[in-house]
Design an enzyme around this catalytic site. Sequence first.
Site: not given
Length: 323
Positions: A114, A158, A189, A213, A217
């Site tokens: 971002y 990652k 992941d 982010d 969720d």
Amino acid sequence: MKIAVCEGDGIGPEVVPVARDVLESLRPDCEFFPVEVGYGKWDRTGSACTDDDISALKSADAILFGAVTTPPDPGYRSVLLEIRHALDLYANVRPVRGEKCDIVIVRENTEGLYSGIEWQEADRACTVRVVSRRGSRRIARYACGIAKGRSHLTVGNKANVLKSDVLFRDICLEEAARCRVPCSTQYIDALALDLLMAPSRYDVIVTTNIFGDILSDIAAYLVGGLGMLPSANIGRRHALFEPVHGSAPDIAGKDLANPVAAVRSAALLLKHVGDDTAAAQVEEAISATFARGIATRDIGGTAGTAAFSGALREELRRITRRE
Ligand code: ATP
């Protein structure tokens, strides 16, 4: 204490006033002032957030924020990103507390994917993922500060694929060693799956912007959904509190929104200003309302936003009278 209130769009104007009332009832010293930002403002004026809005937000001791809908404008930059950058709110803290878990997700909030550095070419579009030493160091330090009073830190990354995450991971490990915080690393992941399979293994998780982010969720699943999760955006000088959920235009104006995430965001605000007692009273009032079998539809109840909020206010009054 001066609190800026941005209700925003969609369900923001339904849930933020509930959180504001809770703050007002617990802290009569709060002085609230509205700041309009978001899609509604863009539609009316052509600008979703002005320099004056940013100045008004900077003048507040804390900001209570709803959610903003993204206007259909290709040149449009997210209001929330703009505010996070302008106020340098570098730490996004998302506690996920429920029967199965007590986790704090700490997300880097100002760079990563971002970064805002992106462009469109004829046959491709590019976004630059920026991970700086300074940005990683300060979020790592912030996460270690939280983990120090708790148990351990997990660095979601990652690094097997992304060079930028090698830097992020290594700085987090360095900082954890310096702060003597037990720390491990996990690929994001695998972490996403394991978080749902074995949530009790996790305590504080630090990760980069977009991974944090998405992970929060996912973590919402552990506590009943997006309507339950609050967040704090913290910088050195400013702090903004908002639900993890967005503006949810599909349910706006239908008395369906769950105000718990917004109310819990107000509790985080109270904690941030050192009022742990009031913050605990808010959590107790939420639990007491659920214990009466009153809950909104998204988490399996039948109450509308207004009925749930009324019951919550009653519980809060009962709790504060008792003390
Ligand atoms: P935005 O573009 O602003 O992020 P969105 O609708 O894409 O909005 P969210 O607002 O995060 O994303 O919500 C996704 C879905 O989750 C919503 O469509 C809604 O059905 C549900 N939801 C989110 N927040 C709540 C809430 N507070 N109460 C009930 N349902 C919610």
